[in-house]
Write a protein that holds these residues in place. Structure first.
Motif, PDB file in Angstrom:
ATOM      1  N   LYS A  99       0.626  -1.315   0.043  1.00 58.45           N
ATOM      2  CA  LYS A  99      -0.090  -0.047  -0.003  1.00 58.45           C
ATOM      3  C   LYS A  99       0.844   1.413  -0.077  1.00 58.45           C
ATOM      4  O   LYS A  99       0.378   2.143  -0.467  1.00 58.45           O
ATOM      5  N   LEU A 100       2.195   1.216   0.510  1.00 54.06           N
ATOM      6  CA  LEU A 100       2.984   2.284   0.471  1.00 54.06           C
ATOM      7  C   LEU A 100       3.180   2.677  -1.024  1.00 54.06           C
ATOM      8  O   LEU A 100       3.398   3.905  -0.999  1.00 54.06           O
ATOM      9  N   PHE A 101       3.554   1.843  -1.833  1.00 52.67           N
ATOM     10  CA  PHE A 101       3.767   2.072  -3.260  1.00 52.67           C
ATOM     11  C   PHE A 101       2.564   2.852  -3.711  1.00 52.67           C
ATOM     12  O   PHE A 101       2.731   4.138  -4.332  1.00 52.67           O
ATOM     13  N   TRP A 102       1.271   2.525  -3.470  1.00 56.72           N
ATOM     14  CA  TRP A 102       0.149   3.104  -4.062  1.00 56.72           C
ATOM     15  C   TRP A 102      -0.136   4.433  -3.495  1.00 56.72           C
ATOM     16  O   TRP A 102      -0.261   5.594  -4.225  1.00 56.72           O
ATOM     17  N   THR A 103       0.194   4.774  -2.324  1.00 57.31           N
ATOM     18  CA  THR A 103       0.113   6.156  -1.523  1.00 57.31           C
ATOM     19  C   THR A 103       1.335   6.837  -2.153  1.00 57.31           C
ATOM     20  O   THR A 103       0.897   7.816  -2.433  1.00 57.31           O
ATOM     21  N   SER A 104       2.374   6.313  -2.290  1.00 50.36           N
ATOM     22  CA  SER A 104       3.632   7.324  -2.858  1.00 50.36           C
ATOM     23  C   SER A 104       3.156   7.599  -4.314  1.00 50.36           C
ATOM     24  O   SER A 104       3.529   8.625  -4.922  1.00 50.36           O
ATOM     25  N   ALA A 105       2.651   6.568  -5.106  1.00 51.61           N
ATOM     26  CA  ALA A 105       2.497   6.988  -6.335  1.00 51.61           C
ATOM     27  C   ALA A 105       1.310   7.874  -6.587  1.00 51.61           C
ATOM     28  O   ALA A 105       1.110   8.737  -7.540  1.00 51.61           O
ATOM     29  N   LEU A 106       0.357   7.904  -5.647  1.00 52.06           N
ATOM     30  CA  LEU A 106      -0.813   8.949  -5.505  1.00 52.06           C
ATOM     31  C   LEU A 106      -0.147  10.171  -5.258  1.00 52.06           C
ATOM     32  O   LEU A 106      -0.629  11.391  -5.845  1.00 52.06           O
ATOM     33  N   LEU A 107       0.701  10.291  -4.398  1.00 56.58           N
ATOM     34  CA  LEU A 107       1.488  11.670  -4.041  1.00 56.58           C
ATOM     35  C   LEU A 107       2.033  12.308  -5.264  1.00 56.58           C
ATOM     36  O   LEU A 107       2.249  13.378  -5.390  1.00 56.58           O
ATOM     37  N   PHE A 108       2.936  11.219  -5.928  1.00 54.26           N
ATOM     38  CA  PHE A 108       3.696  11.630  -7.047  1.00 54.26           C
ATOM     39  C   PHE A 108       2.743  12.257  -8.269  1.00 54.26           C
ATOM     40  O   PHE A 108       2.805  13.229  -8.807  1.00 54.26           O
ATOM     41  N   ALA A 109       1.420  11.521  -8.294  1.00 54.85           N
ATOM     42  CA  ALA A 109       0.474  12.013  -9.509  1.00 54.85           C
ATOM     43  C   ALA A 109      -0.359  13.456  -8.717  1.00 54.85           C
ATOM     44  O   ALA A 109      -0.262  14.411  -9.633  1.00 54.85           O
ATOM     45  N   TYR A 110      -0.176  13.531  -7.601  1.00 54.48           N
ATOM     46  CA  TYR A 110      -0.694  14.912  -7.034  1.00 54.48           C
ATOM     47  C   TYR A 110       0.292  16.024  -7.355  1.00 54.48           C
ATOM     48  O   TYR A 110      -0.049  16.906  -7.604  1.00 54.48           O
ATOM     49  N   TRP A 111       1.625  15.728  -7.403  1.00 43.15           N
ATOM     50  CA  TRP A 111       2.735  16.616  -7.572  1.00 43.15           C
ATOM     51  C   TRP A 111       2.485  16.952  -8.962  1.00 43.15           C
ATOM     52  O   TRP A 111       2.704  18.200  -9.131  1.00 43.15           O
ATOM     53  N   CYS A 112       2.431  15.813  -9.877  1.00 46.95           N
ATOM     54  CA  CYS A 112       2.471  16.166 -11.253  1.00 46.95           C
ATOM     55  C   CYS A 112       0.891  17.401 -11.518  1.00 46.95           C
ATOM     56  O   CYS A 112       1.164  18.252 -12.280  1.00 46.95           O
ATOM     57  N   THR A 113       0.076  16.949 -10.957  1.00 49.04           N
ATOM     58  CA  THR A 113      -1.165  17.743 -11.147  1.00 49.04           C
ATOM     59  C   THR A 113      -0.992  19.104 -10.437  1.00 49.04           C
ATOM     60  O   THR A 113      -1.757  20.074 -10.942  1.00 49.04           O
ATOM     61  N   SER A 114      -0.143  19.502  -9.485  1.00 48.01           N
ATOM     62  CA  SER A 114       0.073  20.808  -8.962  1.00 48.01           C
ATOM     63  C   SER A 114       0.725  21.756 -10.403  1.00 48.01           C
ATOM     64  O   SER A 114       0.816  22.975  -9.974  1.00 48.01           O
ATOM     65  N   LEU A 115       0.995  21.344 -11.357  1.00 45.38           N
ATOM     66  CA  LEU A 115       1.501  22.048 -12.309  1.00 45.38           C
ATOM     67  C   LEU A 115       0.353  22.791 -13.070  1.00 45.38           C
ATOM     68  O   LEU A 115       0.565  24.142 -13.611  1.00 45.38           O
ATOM     69  N   VAL A 116      -0.693  22.598 -12.716  1.00 46.87           N
ATOM     70  CA  VAL A 116      -2.077  23.414 -12.843  1.00 46.87           C
ATOM     71  C   VAL A 116      -2.026  24.828 -12.417  1.00 46.87           C
ATOM     72  O   VAL A 116      -2.401  25.796 -13.161  1.00 46.87           O
ATOM     73  N   TRP A 117      -1.702  24.704 -11.334  1.00 47.41           N
ATOM     74  CA  TRP A 117      -1.960  26.120 -10.507  1.00 47.41           C
ATOM     75  C   TRP A 117      -0.462  26.789 -10.122  1.00 47.41           C
ATOM     76  O   TRP A 117      -0.302  27.718  -9.730  1.00 47.41           O
ATOM     77  N   SER A 118       0.705  26.185 -10.930  1.00 45.47           N
ATOM     78  CA  SER A 118       1.824  26.746 -10.562  1.00 45.47           C
ATOM     79  C   SER A 118       2.167  27.859 -11.428  1.00 45.47           C
ATOM     80  O   SER A 118       2.160  27.755 -12.685  1.00 45.47           O
ATOM     81  N   PRO A 119       2.693  29.007 -10.896  1.00 44.17           N
ATOM     82  CA  PRO A 119       2.829  30.166 -11.747  1.00 44.17           C
ATOM     83  C   PRO A 119       3.998  30.078 -12.522  1.00 44.17           C
ATOM     84  O   PRO A 119       4.352  30.940 -13.634  1.00 44.17           O
ATOM     85  N   TYR A 120       4.974  29.350 -12.233  1.00 49.06           N
ATOM     86  CA  TYR A 120       6.384  28.693 -13.060  1.00 49.06           C
ATOM     87  C   TYR A 120       6.159  27.530 -13.664  1.00 49.06           C
ATOM     88  O   TYR A 120       6.639  26.391 -13.308  1.00 49.06           O
ATOM     89  N   ASP A 121       5.267  27.220 -14.568  1.00 48.15           N
ATOM     90  CA  ASP A 121       4.933  25.962 -14.992  1.00 48.15           C
ATOM     91  C   ASP A 121       6.237  25.439 -15.987  1.00 48.15           C
ATOM     92  O   ASP A 121       6.362  24.369 -15.794  1.00 48.15           O
ATOM     93  N   THR A 122       6.775  26.241 -16.521  1.00 52.37           N
ATOM     94  CA  THR A 122       7.889  25.829 -17.596  1.00 52.37           C
ATOM     95  C   THR A 122       9.173  25.148 -16.704  1.00 52.37           C
ATOM     96  O   THR A 122       9.528  24.185 -17.235  1.00 52.37           O
TER      97      THR A 122
END
Length: 178
Positions: free
Chosen positions: A28-51
């Motif tokens: 389950k730790l793998f899936w939890t970490s994978a979800l955190l990584f996916a959340y980190w990737c989605t944070s690009l949506v609201w990042s002012p420094y996207d590039t």
């Protein structure tokens, strides 16, 4: 990094060919970490420094795949993990004394006088001190935390010298990450 990546991909390929890829055993730790990584990737949506963030993401994705996602496919049970840690300890028996007593440390890195360089160890050039320090730390942690019983009597004898050598090399490397 390339050699490590090739070894992990080779191991996953062998597991696949043997029919031993057990996706139901991924913790389950793998899936939890994978979800955190996916959340980190989605944070690009609201990042002012996207590039710059996208460039950083592109540069770290191979490392996440090789060092995080694929190794879970290599470990089917605790025996696999234990054998990989024993291999790490065996390599520590060989490389820690070599790094401590036969190579020069300069400018916070290992420098060889002659021969061919590999990865963080360069001939006449400085390398990455964090790689050496990390390796030494991994060996020290594995030696300190593994429980050796019965046939592992040899490891009981060399456990603390490996811990001391790993910590000494981490300090000697001069890395800020020690």
């Amino acid at each position: 990094n390339i050699l490590t990546g090739l070894m992990v991909v080779f191991g996953v390929t062998i597991r696949f060919m043997q029919g031993k890829l057990y996706s139901d055993r991924i913790p389950k730790l793998f899936w939890t970490s994978a979800l955190l990584f996916a959340y980190w990737c989605t944070s690009l949506v609201w990042s002012p420094y996207d590039t710059p963030v996208i460039d950083t993401l592109k540069s770290v994705v191979p490392y996440w795949i090789v060092y995080f996602f694929l190794p879970f496919l290599l470990i089917a049970d605790w025996r696999d993990l234990r054998s990989s840690l024993h291999l790490l300890l065996f390599s520590g028996l060989v490389f820690l004394p070599l790094f401590l007593f036969t190579v020069k440390q300069a400018d916070r890195s290992v420098v060889l006088d002659s021969g061919s360089g590999i990865g963080s160890i360069k001939v006449g050039k400085s390398g990455n001190p964090l790689a050496i320090s990390s390796y030494a730390g991994y060996v020290a942690l594995a030696a300190a935390l593994l429980n050796f019983r019965g046939v592992d009597r040899f490891w009981q004898l060399v456990r603390w010298p490996l811990v001391i050598a790993g910590l000494a090399l981490a300090l000697k490397s001069g890395s800020r990450g020690q």
